[in-house]
Motif scaffolding. Structure first.
Motif, PDB file in Angstrom:
ATOM      1  N   ILE A 181     -22.586 -43.082 -25.195  1.00  0.00           N
ATOM      2  CA  ILE A 181     -21.504 -43.457 -26.141  1.00  0.00           C
ATOM      3  C   ILE A 181     -20.186 -42.926 -25.836  1.00  0.00           C
ATOM      4  O   ILE A 181     -19.973 -41.754 -25.451  1.00  0.00           O
ATOM      5  CB  ILE A 181     -21.862 -43.129 -27.646  1.00  0.00           C
ATOM      6  N   TYR A 182     -19.367 -44.077 -25.821  1.00  0.00           N
ATOM      7  CA  TYR A 182     -17.858 -43.613 -25.591  1.00  0.00           C
ATOM      8  C   TYR A 182     -17.138 -43.987 -26.765  1.00  0.00           C
ATOM      9  O   TYR A 182     -17.109 -45.175 -27.175  1.00  0.00           O
ATOM     10  CB  TYR A 182     -17.641 -44.415 -24.356  1.00  0.00           C
ATOM     11  N   SER A 183     -15.729 -43.321 -26.641  1.00  0.00           N
ATOM     12  CA  SER A 183     -14.695 -44.002 -27.613  1.00  0.00           C
ATOM     13  C   SER A 183     -14.099 -45.075 -27.135  1.00  0.00           C
ATOM     14  O   SER A 183     -14.279 -45.354 -25.689  1.00  0.00           O
ATOM     15  CB  SER A 183     -13.728 -42.799 -27.619  1.00  0.00           C
ATOM     16  N   GLY A 184     -13.599 -45.917 -27.911  1.00  0.00           N
ATOM     17  CA  GLY A 184     -13.072 -47.183 -27.386  1.00  0.00           C
ATOM     18  C   GLY A 184     -12.145 -47.013 -26.538  1.00  0.00           C
ATOM     19  O   GLY A 184     -11.779 -47.961 -25.390  1.00  0.00           O
ATOM     20  N   SER A 185     -11.095 -45.959 -26.423  1.00  0.00           N
ATOM     21  CA  SER A 185     -10.181 -46.010 -25.375  1.00  0.00           C
ATOM     22  C   SER A 185     -10.521 -45.434 -24.244  1.00  0.00           C
ATOM     23  O   SER A 185      -9.676 -45.410 -23.264  1.00  0.00           O
ATOM     24  CB  SER A 185      -9.213 -44.854 -26.127  1.00  0.00           C
ATOM     25  N   VAL A 186     -11.665 -45.008 -23.894  1.00  0.00           N
ATOM     26  CA  VAL A 186     -11.965 -44.517 -22.495  1.00  0.00           C
ATOM     27  C   VAL A 186     -13.435 -45.458 -21.930  1.00  0.00           C
ATOM     28  O   VAL A 186     -13.748 -45.470 -20.923  1.00  0.00           O
ATOM     29  CB  VAL A 186     -12.520 -43.075 -22.595  1.00  0.00           C
ATOM     30  N   LYS A 187     -13.834 -46.246 -22.674  1.00  0.00           N
ATOM     31  CA  LYS A 187     -14.858 -47.259 -22.708  1.00  0.00           C
ATOM     32  C   LYS A 187     -14.528 -47.988 -21.410  1.00  0.00           C
ATOM     33  O   LYS A 187     -13.627 -48.488 -21.398  1.00  0.00           O
ATOM     34  CB  LYS A 187     -15.555 -48.067 -23.631  1.00  0.00           C
ATOM     35  N   GLY A 188     -15.589 -47.931 -20.379  1.00  0.00           N
ATOM     36  CA  GLY A 188     -15.261 -48.616 -18.994  1.00  0.00           C
ATOM     37  C   GLY A 188     -14.670 -47.878 -18.020  1.00  0.00           C
ATOM     38  O   GLY A 188     -14.428 -48.441 -16.844  1.00  0.00           O
ATOM     39  N   ARG A 189     -13.907 -47.047 -18.523  1.00  0.00           N
ATOM     40  CA  ARG A 189     -13.266 -46.042 -17.426  1.00  0.00           C
ATOM     41  C   ARG A 189     -13.886 -44.675 -17.225  1.00  0.00           C
ATOM     42  O   ARG A 189     -13.755 -44.345 -16.294  1.00  0.00           O
ATOM     43  CB  ARG A 189     -11.734 -45.693 -17.950  1.00  0.00           C
ATOM     44  N   PHE A 190     -14.665 -44.048 -18.184  1.00  0.00           N
ATOM     45  CA  PHE A 190     -15.127 -42.706 -17.940  1.00  0.00           C
ATOM     46  C   PHE A 190     -16.581 -42.861 -17.953  1.00  0.00           C
ATOM     47  O   PHE A 190     -17.157 -43.843 -18.531  1.00  0.00           O
ATOM     48  CB  PHE A 190     -14.714 -41.891 -19.207  1.00  0.00           C
ATOM     49  N   LYS A 191     -17.387 -42.125 -17.208  1.00  0.00           N
ATOM     50  CA  LYS A 191     -18.922 -41.889 -17.168  1.00  0.00           C
ATOM     51  C   LYS A 191     -19.188 -40.478 -17.415  1.00  0.00           C
ATOM     52  O   LYS A 191     -18.918 -39.543 -16.726  1.00  0.00           O
ATOM     53  CB  LYS A 191     -19.140 -42.591 -15.915  1.00  0.00           C
ATOM     54  N   ILE A 192     -20.067 -40.478 -18.526  1.00  0.00           N
ATOM     55  CA  ILE A 192     -20.523 -39.078 -19.002  1.00  0.00           C
ATOM     56  C   ILE A 192     -21.999 -39.042 -18.074  1.00  0.00           C
ATOM     57  O   ILE A 192     -22.736 -39.956 -18.085  1.00  0.00           O
ATOM     58  CB  ILE A 192     -20.818 -38.767 -20.329  1.00  0.00           C
ATOM     59  N   SER A 193     -22.317 -37.726 -17.524  1.00  0.00           N
ATOM     60  CA  SER A 193     -23.659 -37.428 -17.066  1.00  0.00           C
ATOM     61  C   SER A 193     -23.839 -36.004 -17.167  1.00  0.00           C
ATOM     62  O   SER A 193     -23.050 -35.139 -17.506  1.00  0.00           O
ATOM     63  CB  SER A 193     -23.494 -38.025 -15.493  1.00  0.00           C
ATOM     64  N   ARG A 194     -25.148 -35.816 -16.739  1.00  0.00           N
ATOM     65  CA  ARG A 194     -25.814 -34.261 -17.092  1.00  0.00           C
ATOM     66  C   ARG A 194     -26.900 -34.128 -16.009  1.00  0.00           C
ATOM     67  O   ARG A 194     -27.468 -34.966 -15.534  1.00  0.00           O
ATOM     68  CB  ARG A 194     -26.257 -34.061 -18.455  1.00  0.00           C
ATOM     69  N   ASP A 195     -26.906 -32.877 -15.707  1.00  0.00           N
ATOM     70  CA  ASP A 195     -28.052 -32.288 -14.761  1.00  0.00           C
ATOM     71  C   ASP A 195     -28.791 -31.250 -15.550  1.00  0.00           C
ATOM     72  O   ASP A 195     -28.227 -30.144 -15.978  1.00  0.00           O
ATOM     73  CB  ASP A 195     -27.461 -31.975 -13.544  1.00  0.00           C
ATOM     74  N   ASN A 196     -29.983 -31.663 -16.003  1.00  0.00           N
ATOM     75  CA  ASN A 196     -30.556 -30.597 -16.901  1.00  0.00           C
ATOM     76  C   ASN A 196     -31.161 -29.346 -16.118  1.00  0.00           C
ATOM     77  O   ASN A 196     -31.765 -28.608 -16.595  1.00  0.00           O
ATOM     78  CB  ASN A 196     -31.726 -31.427 -17.620  1.00  0.00           C
ATOM     79  N   VAL A 197     -31.456 -29.562 -14.749  1.00  0.00           N
ATOM     80  CA  VAL A 197     -31.728 -28.702 -13.895  1.00  0.00           C
ATOM     81  C   VAL A 197     -30.740 -27.584 -13.737  1.00  0.00           C
ATOM     82  O   VAL A 197     -31.011 -26.289 -13.715  1.00  0.00           O
ATOM     83  CB  VAL A 197     -32.268 -29.100 -12.572  1.00  0.00           C
ATOM     84  N   ARG A 198     -29.738 -27.952 -13.864  1.00  0.00           N
ATOM     85  CA  ARG A 198     -28.272 -26.833 -13.233  1.00  0.00           C
ATOM     86  C   ARG A 198     -27.595 -26.617 -14.510  1.00  0.00           C
ATOM     87  O   ARG A 198     -26.561 -25.847 -14.272  1.00  0.00           O
ATOM     88  CB  ARG A 198     -27.556 -27.488 -12.496  1.00  0.00           C
ATOM     89  N   ASN A 199     -28.185 -27.143 -15.599  1.00  0.00           N
ATOM     90  CA  ASN A 199     -27.468 -26.867 -17.041  1.00  0.00           C
ATOM     91  C   ASN A 199     -25.805 -27.244 -17.056  1.00  0.00           C
ATOM     92  O   ASN A 199     -25.199 -26.751 -17.400  1.00  0.00           O
ATOM     93  CB  ASN A 199     -27.483 -25.467 -17.547  1.00  0.00           C
ATOM     94  N   ARG A 200     -25.639 -28.415 -16.405  1.00  0.00           N
ATOM     95  CA  ARG A 200     -24.281 -28.811 -16.226  1.00  0.00           C
ATOM     96  C   ARG A 200     -24.154 -30.258 -16.537  1.00  0.00           C
ATOM     97  O   ARG A 200     -25.101 -31.056 -16.763  1.00  0.00           O
ATOM     98  CB  ARG A 200     -24.010 -28.826 -14.795  1.00  0.00           C
ATOM     99  N   MET A 201     -22.938 -30.724 -17.031  1.00  0.00           N
ATOM    100  CA  MET A 201     -22.550 -31.856 -17.601  1.00  0.00           C
ATOM    101  C   MET A 201     -21.094 -32.431 -16.814  1.00  0.00           C
ATOM    102  O   MET A 201     -20.431 -31.670 -16.398  1.00  0.00           O
ATOM    103  CB  MET A 201     -22.192 -31.983 -18.895  1.00  0.00           C
ATOM    104  N   TYR A 202     -21.286 -33.636 -16.781  1.00  0.00           N
ATOM    105  CA  TYR A 202     -19.894 -33.977 -15.797  1.00  0.00           C
ATOM    106  C   TYR A 202     -19.229 -35.293 -16.686  1.00  0.00           C
ATOM    107  O   TYR A 202     -19.663 -35.723 -17.449  1.00  0.00           O
ATOM    108  CB  TYR A 202     -20.335 -34.586 -14.771  1.00  0.00           C
ATOM    109  N   LEU A 203     -18.122 -35.385 -16.354  1.00  0.00           N
ATOM    110  CA  LEU A 203     -17.218 -36.594 -16.735  1.00  0.00           C
ATOM    111  C   LEU A 203     -16.418 -37.293 -15.835  1.00  0.00           C
ATOM    112  O   LEU A 203     -15.387 -36.510 -15.295  1.00  0.00           O
ATOM    113  CB  LEU A 203     -16.188 -36.200 -17.997  1.00  0.00           C
TER     114      LEU A 203
END
Length: 118
Positions: free
Chosen positions: A59-81
């Protein structure tokens, strides 16, 4: 001990991209919904994007939707934007933490500064 370490910020020009990373430890990362927040100068911290435990729902805020992408790596315990087509309105300190629906961790990292300026 809960640790959240954000990195990847910097000074970029409008239209450019950045990829933020969040390294975590001290809690069950894979079992919690996570989120990115940001705080612009003189403003309150706000939610930017959130992701469920498996990474299958975002889920994204309206101001960033379509430009930002959030992801995660549960093996490495990391998250990205991944942040594309940045504008001056994106200038802020960016933080990672659990999403608003989770029990608070009681801790925040130092954040990473993103400055978009020509």
């Amino acid at each position: 001990q809960v640790q959240l370490v954000e990195s990847g910020g910097g000074l970029v020009q409008p239209g450019e991209s950045l990829r933020l990373s969040c390294a975590t430890s001290g809690f069950n990362f894979a079992e919690l919904g996570m989120a990115w927040y940001r705080q612009a100068p003189g403003k309150e911290r706000v939610l930017v994007a959130q992701i469920n435990t498996r990474g299958s729902m975002t889920i994204y805020s309206g101001s960033v939707k379509g430009r930002f992408k959030i992801s995660r790596d549960n093996v490495r315990n990391r998250m990205y934007l991944q942040m594309d087509r940045l504008t001056s309105e994106d200038t802020a300190v960016y933080y990672c933490n659990v999403d608003p629906g989770e029990r608070p961790l009681g801790s925040w990292g130092r954040g990473t500064q993103v400055t978009v300026s020509s």
